[in-house]
Design an enzyme around this catalytic site. Structure first.
Site, PDB file in Angstrom:
ATOM      1  N   GLN A 204      15.387  31.549  35.951  1.00  0.00           N
ATOM      2  CA  GLN A 204      16.201  30.515  35.295  1.00  0.00           C
ATOM      3  C   GLN A 204      17.642  30.526  35.808  1.00  0.00           C
ATOM      4  O   GLN A 204      18.209  29.470  36.124  1.00  0.00           O
ATOM      5  CB  GLN A 204      16.178  30.751  33.777  1.00  0.00           C
ATOM      6  CG  GLN A 204      16.869  29.675  32.954  1.00  0.00           C
ATOM      7  CD  GLN A 204      16.774  29.951  31.448  1.00  0.00           C
ATOM      8  OE1 GLN A 204      16.117  30.895  31.014  1.00  0.00           O
ATOM      9  NE2 GLN A 204      17.428  29.126  30.660  1.00  0.00           N
TER      10      GLN A 204
ATOM     11  N   GLU B 280      11.271  33.101  23.451  1.00  0.00           N
ATOM     12  CA  GLU B 280      12.239  32.347  22.640  1.00  0.00           C
ATOM     13  C   GLU B 280      11.561  31.979  21.329  1.00  0.00           C
ATOM     14  O   GLU B 280      10.482  31.366  21.327  1.00  0.00           O
ATOM     15  CB  GLU B 280      12.716  31.092  23.378  1.00  0.00           C
ATOM     16  CG  GLU B 280      13.605  31.431  24.574  1.00  0.00           C
ATOM     17  CD  GLU B 280      14.298  30.219  25.192  1.00  0.00           C
ATOM     18  OE1 GLU B 280      13.801  29.084  25.006  1.00  0.00           O
ATOM     19  OE2 GLU B 280      15.341  30.415  25.857  1.00  0.00           O
TER      20      GLU B 280
ATOM     21  N   HIS C  12      22.340  30.792  19.095  1.00  0.00           N
ATOM     22  CA  HIS C  12      21.777  31.155  20.404  1.00  0.00           C
ATOM     23  C   HIS C  12      22.654  30.595  21.520  1.00  0.00           C
ATOM     24  O   HIS C  12      23.018  31.305  22.465  1.00  0.00           O
ATOM     25  CB  HIS C  12      20.353  30.607  20.516  1.00  0.00           C
ATOM     26  CG  HIS C  12      19.759  30.703  21.896  1.00  0.00           C
ATOM     27  ND1 HIS C  12      19.278  31.885  22.412  1.00  0.00           N
ATOM     28  CD2 HIS C  12      19.574  29.763  22.861  1.00  0.00           C
ATOM     29  CE1 HIS C  12      18.818  31.673  23.643  1.00  0.00           C
ATOM     30  NE2 HIS C  12      18.982  30.399  23.943  1.00  0.00           N
TER      31      HIS C  12
ATOM     32  N   TYR D 253      18.596  26.867  37.610  1.00  0.00           N
ATOM     33  CA  TYR D 253      18.850  25.868  36.572  1.00  0.00           C
ATOM     34  C   TYR D 253      19.965  24.873  36.882  1.00  0.00           C
ATOM     35  O   TYR D 253      20.044  23.822  36.244  1.00  0.00           O
ATOM     36  CB  TYR D 253      19.086  26.534  35.216  1.00  0.00           C
ATOM     37  CG  TYR D 253      20.498  26.955  34.903  1.00  0.00           C
ATOM     38  CD1 TYR D 253      21.261  26.216  33.998  1.00  0.00           C
ATOM     39  CD2 TYR D 253      21.051  28.084  35.482  1.00  0.00           C
ATOM     40  CE1 TYR D 253      22.559  26.608  33.706  1.00  0.00           C
ATOM     41  CE2 TYR D 253      22.331  28.476  35.186  1.00  0.00           C
ATOM     42  CZ  TYR D 253      23.088  27.741  34.303  1.00  0.00           C
ATOM     43  OH  TYR D 253      24.361  28.120  34.002  1.00  0.00           O
TER      44      TYR D 253
ATOM     45  N   ASP E 139       8.716  29.819  23.508  1.00  0.00           N
ATOM     46  CA  ASP E 139       9.062  29.210  24.793  1.00  0.00           C
ATOM     47  C   ASP E 139       9.417  30.341  25.767  1.00  0.00           C
ATOM     48  O   ASP E 139      10.584  30.591  26.053  1.00  0.00           O
ATOM     49  CB  ASP E 139      10.243  28.249  24.576  1.00  0.00           C
ATOM     50  CG  ASP E 139      10.682  27.589  25.865  1.00  0.00           C
ATOM     51  OD1 ASP E 139       9.841  27.378  26.740  1.00  0.00           O
ATOM     52  OD2 ASP E 139      11.888  27.284  25.995  1.00  0.00           O
TER      53      ASP E 139
ATOM     54  N   THR F 238      15.980  27.962  20.786  1.00  0.00           N
ATOM     55  CA  THR F 238      15.888  29.301  20.215  1.00  0.00           C
ATOM     56  C   THR F 238      16.663  29.380  18.908  1.00  0.00           C
ATOM     57  O   THR F 238      17.830  28.985  18.837  1.00  0.00           O
ATOM     58  CB  THR F 238      16.446  30.327  21.217  1.00  0.00           C
ATOM     59  OG1 THR F 238      15.786  30.128  22.457  1.00  0.00           O
ATOM     60  CG2 THR F 238      16.218  31.742  20.737  1.00  0.00           C
TER      61      THR F 238
HETATM   62 MN    MN Z   1      13.570  26.998  24.730  1.00  0.00          MN
END
Ligand code: MN
Length: 438
Positions: free
Chosen positions: A250, A209, A144, A254, A243, A369
Site C-alpha cells: 500500500q 482492518e 483511524h 497508493y 478489509d 477502519t
Molecule cells: Mn479499509
C-alpha cells in the site's frame, strides 16, 4: 426508525437457545444469511439466525402458514436470492420481520411445523449473504485517519478535505469472501531499498482492518442522486467487514490514485446481515465535536442529526497458530464503537449517489477502519504497533507487529443499550495462509 413489539425485550422465543444469556441472535435480531446443509450440495437458500439455529426459509415457506403477502415476500428468500428481497425495501423487510417474530415467539401455533425447518448453525455452510456487484470502501473512522495520518504527517494528520468530504475508493467485489474462508498472504511489489529498486514477494506487513459494512437495499437510477432524507430507505442492513491490507504494498502503490493490490487480494464479510429494523433500538444522535464544520446541506438532515449514529461495540481478537496448538482462546486486541464514526451510513450512501452514480441492491459500502479515540483502541495493527515500531506482547509470550502465517483474526460486534435486548453480529473470521511462491 420505529420501535415496535418485535423489539420488546420481554419477547421470548420457543427456540430455547435464543434465550441463552449472551446469544447474538435472540428473537429481537432475526438477521438474514445464505446457507446450505454442510456437505449436502443443495441449492443455497436464505435463512434467519435464531439462537444457535437457522430457520430455513425455503422449508418455512413450504410448510408454514403465512399470509399471501408474506408468501410473496418469502419467495425470493426461499430460492436464495437475497438481492431480490433487498430490492423490495423496508416495507417488505418489516412485513417479514413481523411474521417471523410472531412465528418464532413462545406460544406460536407454528412452533410444531417450524421446528422441522431449523438447522443447527454448526451444520450450516454459510455463503456470502448476497451478490455484491460493487464494493466501495470509505475512510469514515476519524480516529483511524488521525492515528495513521500522524505516522506519516505528525504536523497535519488529517488532510484539509477530511471533515468535508467522505473519503473513499472503489474496492474489488470479486475477492469478497465469507467468514471462515482462509486467506493467502498476498505477493506484491514492495517499497524500494537503498538501491531504489522495489522488491516482489510476500507482503511482510500484512494487516487487518476492523470495519462495518453497509449493504444497499433498493437502488437508484443512473443520474438520480439520493437525498439525505431518503438515504436510509436505500439501506438494507449491516455486516462486519475485515478489509485485509498489505501495508508495504500500500505504501508504495497508493499515490496518486489510492489503494489497489494492497487491498484487492481479499476482504472478509460476516455471514449474517443485521437489518436496519433490528438496529432501531441502538440509534444515537450524530454530532460533531465543537468547532468542527457542520456537514454540507446535501450530507445533513434532521433525522441524521437525531439518530444517524448506531451504537455498536466492536472488538478484534487474534489467535495465533501457537495459541491454537496450546489450546488458548483468542485474545482481544482492541475495542471501539461504531457510534464514533465521523460519517453515518446514510451520509456515506447519499454522498456515493450525489454525483448520480447508481447503487444497486447488494452493493457494499465499507465504513473504513473503526478505531476508538484512545491509544490501544486502534482497529488495525498499523495503529496498535505504531507503524511496526512497537510490538504487541501476546499472553503466551509471542509478539506481533503485523500478521504472521497461521494467525486467525476474529471480528465481533454487539449492541447493548439500556431498555433493549442485546443483539450481536456473529463472527467475521479469517486465517492467514502462507503466500504462493513468487
Ligand atoms: Mn479499509
Amino acid at each position: 426508525m420505529t420501535i415496535d413489539h418485535t423489539h420488546d425485550p420481554a419477547l421470548r422465543s420457543w427456540v430455547t437457545s435464543a434465550e441463552a444469556d449472551g446469544t447474538d441472535f435472540p428473537i429481537q435480531n432475526l438477521p438474514f444469511g445464505a446457507f446450505r446443509r454442510r456437505g449436502s450440495g443443495e441449492a443455497l437458500r436464505i435463512g434467519v439466525a435464531i439462537g444457535d439455529q437457522v430457520l430455513d426459509l425455503r422449508l418455512a415457506l413450504e410448510r408454514g402458514d403465512w399470509s399471501p403477502q408474506v408468501r410473496a415476500q418469502l419467495a425470493p428468500l426461499a430460492v436464495g436470492d437475497l438481492n431480490a428481497f433487498m430490492a423490495l425495501g423496508a416495507a417488505a423487510r418489516i412485513s417479514v420481520r413481523v411474521a417471523l417474530s410472531a412465528a418464532l415467539s413462545e406460544g406460536s401455533a407454528q412452533e410444531g411445523v417450524l421446528r422441522g425447518c431449523l438447522v443447527p448453525q454448526a451444520d450450516a455452510e454459510m455463503a456470502l449473504p448476497c451478490r455484491v456487484g460493487d464494493y466501495t470502501d470509505f475512510y469514515a473512522g476519524i480516529h483511524h485517519a488521525t492515528a495513521v495520518g500522524k505516522l506519516f504527517r505528525p504536523d497535519q494528520p488529517l488532510l484539509p478535505n477530511y471533515k468535508w468530504v467522505p473519503i473513499g475508493y472503489h474496492g474489488r467485489a470479486s475477492s469478497l469472501v465469507v467468514s471462515g474462508t482462509d486467506l493467502r498472504r498476498p505477493l506484491g511489489q514492495l517499497p524500494p531499498g537503498p538501491d531504489g529498486v522495489p522488491g516482489y514477494g510476500p507482503s511482510r506487513r500484512l494487516d487487518y482492518e476492523l470495519e462495518v459494512g453497509a449493504l444497499v437495499g433498493p437502488g437508484n437510477a443512473l443520474g438520480e442522486p439520493i437525498p439525505m432524507d431518503r438515504a436510509e430507505d436505500h439501506l438494507f442492513g449491516l455486516v462486519l467487514l475485515n478489509d485485509w491490507s498489505a501495508r508495504d504494498v500500500q505504501a508504495w502503490e497508493y499515490q496518486p490514485l489510492g489503494p489497489f493490490l494492497s487491498k484487492s487480494f481479499g476482504s472478509t464479510l460476516s455471514p449474517w446481515v443485521v437489518t436496519l429494523e433490528a438496529l432501531a433500538p441502538f440509534r444515537v444522535p450524530f454530532a460533531r465535536p465543537d468547532g468542527d464544520p457542520p456537514p454540507l446541506p446535501y450530507l445533513d438532515s434532521p433525522l441524521n442529526r437525531a439518530q444517524g449514529g448506531i451504537d455498536i461495540r466492536l472488538q478484534v481478537l487474534l489467535q495465533t497458530a501457537a495459541m491454537r496448538a496450546q489450546g488458548l482462546a483468542p485474545v482481544a486486541l482492541s475495542r471501539s464503537n461504531f457510534r464514533d464514526a465521523y460519517w453515518t451510513p446514510a451520509q456515506l450512501l447519499a454522498h456515493h449517489a450525489s454525483n448520480g452514480c447508481n447503487l444497486r441492491p447488494g452493493d457494499l459500502l465499507g465504513s473504513g477502519t473503526q478505531s476508538g479515540p484512545e491509544a490501544g483502541q486502534g482497529g488495525s495493527l498499523l495503529e496498535l504497533s505504531q507503524g511496526g515500531q512497537q510490538p504487541l506482547a501476546l499472553p503466551n509470550g509471542e509478539t506481533r507487529t503485523f500478521l504472521e502465517d497461521g494467525d486467525r483474526v476474529l471480528l465481533r460486534a454487539r449492541c447493548e443499550l439500556d431498555g433493549a435486548r442485546p443483539i450481536g453480529f456473529g463472527e467475521c473470521v479469517g486465517t492467514v495462509l502462507a503466500a504462493p511462491n513468487p
